[in-house]
Design an enzyme around this catalytic site. Structure first.
Site, mmCIF file in Angstrom:
data_model
loop_
_atom_site.group_PDB
_atom_site.id
_atom_site.type_symbol
_atom_site.label_atom_id
_atom_site.label_comp_id
_atom_site.label_asym_id
_atom_site.label_seq_id
_atom_site.Cartn_x
_atom_site.Cartn_y
_atom_site.Cartn_z
ATOM 1 N N ASP A 7 51.307 34.627 17.652
ATOM 2 C CA ASP A 7 52.255 33.935 16.793
ATOM 3 C C ASP A 7 51.833 34.308 15.356
ATOM 4 O OD1 ASP A 7 54.096 31.934 15.813
ATOM 5 O OD2 ASP A 7 52.366 30.647 15.482
ATOM 6 N N LEU A 8 52.696 34.067 14.391
ATOM 7 C CA LEU A 8 52.353 34.427 13.005
ATOM 8 C C LEU A 8 51.935 33.212 12.174
ATOM 9 C CD1 LEU A 8 52.389 36.509 10.602
ATOM 10 C CD2 LEU A 8 54.742 35.763 10.219
ATOM 11 N N ASP A 9 52.934 32.332 11.945
ATOM 12 C CA ASP A 9 52.713 31.205 11.034
ATOM 13 C C ASP A 9 51.659 30.247 11.585
ATOM 14 O OD1 ASP A 9 54.857 31.942 9.182
ATOM 15 O OD2 ASP A 9 56.220 31.415 10.796
ATOM 16 N N THR A 15 51.109 30.362 6.574
ATOM 17 C CA THR A 15 52.473 30.122 6.110
ATOM 18 C C THR A 15 53.078 28.873 6.742
ATOM 19 O OG1 THR A 15 52.932 31.894 7.644
ATOM 20 C CG2 THR A 15 53.244 32.383 5.313
ATOM 21 N N LYS A 43 56.950 23.092 14.255
ATOM 22 C CA LYS A 43 56.171 24.332 14.345
ATOM 23 C C LYS A 43 56.672 25.205 15.494
ATOM 24 C CE LYS A 43 51.878 22.906 12.156
ATOM 25 N NZ LYS A 43 50.442 22.662 12.393
ATOM 26 N N SER A 112 56.889 35.970 16.836
ATOM 27 C CA SER A 112 57.152 34.896 15.880
ATOM 28 C C SER A 112 58.637 34.595 15.847
ATOM 29 C CB SER A 112 56.701 35.324 14.480
ATOM 30 O OG SER A 112 57.202 34.418 13.512
ATOM 31 N N ALA A 113 58.965 33.304 15.706
ATOM 32 C CA ALA A 113 60.373 32.899 15.606
ATOM 33 C C ALA A 113 60.926 33.128 14.205
ATOM 34 C CB ALA A 113 60.497 31.427 15.975
ATOM 35 N N LYS A 143 61.180 29.341 21.425
ATOM 36 C CA LYS A 143 60.078 28.587 22.020
ATOM 37 C C LYS A 143 60.546 27.127 22.150
ATOM 38 C CE LYS A 143 56.994 31.579 19.376
ATOM 39 N NZ LYS A 143 56.056 31.728 18.255
ATOM 40 N N GLU A 167 48.576 30.830 19.733
ATOM 41 C CA GLU A 167 49.565 29.951 19.100
ATOM 42 C C GLU A 167 48.926 28.766 18.392
ATOM 43 O OE1 GLU A 167 52.530 29.016 18.396
ATOM 44 O OE2 GLU A 167 53.799 30.552 19.311
ATOM 45 N N ASP A 168 49.650 28.187 17.435
ATOM 46 C CA ASP A 168 49.186 26.937 16.808
ATOM 47 C C ASP A 168 50.190 25.811 17.040
ATOM 48 O OD1 ASP A 168 51.210 27.991 15.117
ATOM 49 O OD2 ASP A 168 50.506 26.701 13.506
HETATM 50 C C1 G6P Z 1 58.124 30.019 12.929
HETATM 51 C C2 G6P Z 1 57.584 28.802 12.221
HETATM 52 C C3 G6P Z 1 58.667 27.750 12.034
HETATM 53 C C4 G6P Z 1 59.915 28.376 11.406
HETATM 54 C C5 G6P Z 1 60.424 29.518 12.266
HETATM 55 C C6 G6P Z 1 61.635 30.221 11.652
HETATM 56 O O1 G6P Z 1 58.289 29.717 14.273
HETATM 57 O O2 G6P Z 1 56.513 28.234 12.949
HETATM 58 O O3 G6P Z 1 58.148 26.744 11.215
HETATM 59 O O4 G6P Z 1 60.937 27.419 11.251
HETATM 60 O O5 G6P Z 1 59.385 30.471 12.407
HETATM 61 O O6 G6P Z 1 61.236 30.852 10.464
HETATM 62 P P1 G6P Z 1 62.226 31.488 9.393
HETATM 63 O O7 G6P Z 1 61.290 32.189 8.434
HETATM 64 O O8 G6P Z 1 63.106 32.458 10.122
HETATM 65 O O9 G6P Z 1 62.980 30.382 8.779
HETATM 66 MG MG MG Z 2 52.905 28.993 14.406
#
Ligand code: G6P
Ligand code: MG
Length: 218
Positions: A7-9, A15, A43, A112-113, A143, A167-168
């Site tokens: 996962d990224l964030d 972020t 999240k 990542s979403a 997810k 993942e977090d």
């Molecule tokens: C990740 C983050 C979420 C965020 C989603 C969409 O999954 O954990 O907090 O809402 O991405 O991100 P975006 O940058 O496309 O709004």
């Molecule tokens: Mg995350």
């Protein structure tokens, strides 16, 4: 273990905090009681679904057009924040883990979403470590559905059982587990209840730990 899917964030960089701050600013403007605890639900969840969760804190009805405008407003603020991301914002131990994985011939993907993910990887100067970055615009179910992690494994050409997911988010751990992968959670035991392995900090993530935990999985 043939691949690690990240996962990224909140895993590669913090972020997750910027997402929170940008949503918080919108919620304050709308007079909604949004806080860190409620933010846990957001999240890993897509932008529009996150907005719906925030709007559910009040009882105002919005048209679709108004909702897109609110989501845009949050995203513009978020984009301002991530402009300032530099390689110094990589979470502890992440770059050395990515290096170790590459040197060991383990494949790496990003699941990542976030539509902002490719931009953030570039700002962090780590894009070259990734064999594949899942294009979230091609994913139908976010997810906790397993689709995003399964797509990552398929693009790498590896079986889910040979993958470790990191993942977090609660929704992310569920996504990894239902994909049939080994789930590593970064966070507290309370947040990461369903993870196979929990670490308090990314600094604990090493090739050895991931490999041996995956090998000894139940
Ligand atoms: C990740 C983050 C979420 C965020 C989603 C969409 O999954 O954990 O907090 O809402 O991405 O991100 P975006 O940058 O496309 O709004
Ligand atoms: Mg995350």
């Amino acid at each position: 273990m043939k691949a690690v899917i990240f996962d990224l964030d909140g895993v590669i960089t913090d972020t997750a905090e910027y997402h929170y701050l940008a949503w918080k600013s919108l919620a304050d403007e709308l007079g909604l009681p949004f806080d860190k605890e409620y933010n846990e639900k957001l999240k890993g969840v897509s932008r529009m679904e996150s907005l719906e969760l925030i709007l559910a804190l009040g009882n105002t009805e919005y048209t679709d057009e108004e909702k897109y405008q609110l989501a845009d407003q949050k995203n513009e603020l978020y984009k301002e924040m991530i402009k300032k991301v530099t390689p110094a914002d990589l979470l502890p131990g992440i770059e050395s883990l990515l290096k170790e994985l590459r040197e060991a011939g383990i494949l790496i993907a990003l699941a990542s979403a976030s539509k902002n993910a490719p931009f953030i990887l570039d700002r962090l100067e780590v894009t070259h470590y990734f064999n594949h970055v899942v294009d979230v615009t091609q994913i139908k179910n976010g997810k906790p559905d397993p689709e995003i992690f399964l797509t990552g494994a398929a693009k790498l050409g590896v079986l889910p059982a040979d993958c470790v997911g990191v993942e977090d988010a609660e929704a992310g751990i569920e996504s990894i587990r239902s994909a049939g992968m080994y789930a590593v959670g970064v966070g507290t035991p309370a947040q990461m209840q369903k993870a196979d392995l929990i670490v308090a900090s990314t600094s604990e993530l090493t090739l050895d730990l991931l490999k041996s935990s995956h090998a000894n999985r139940a």
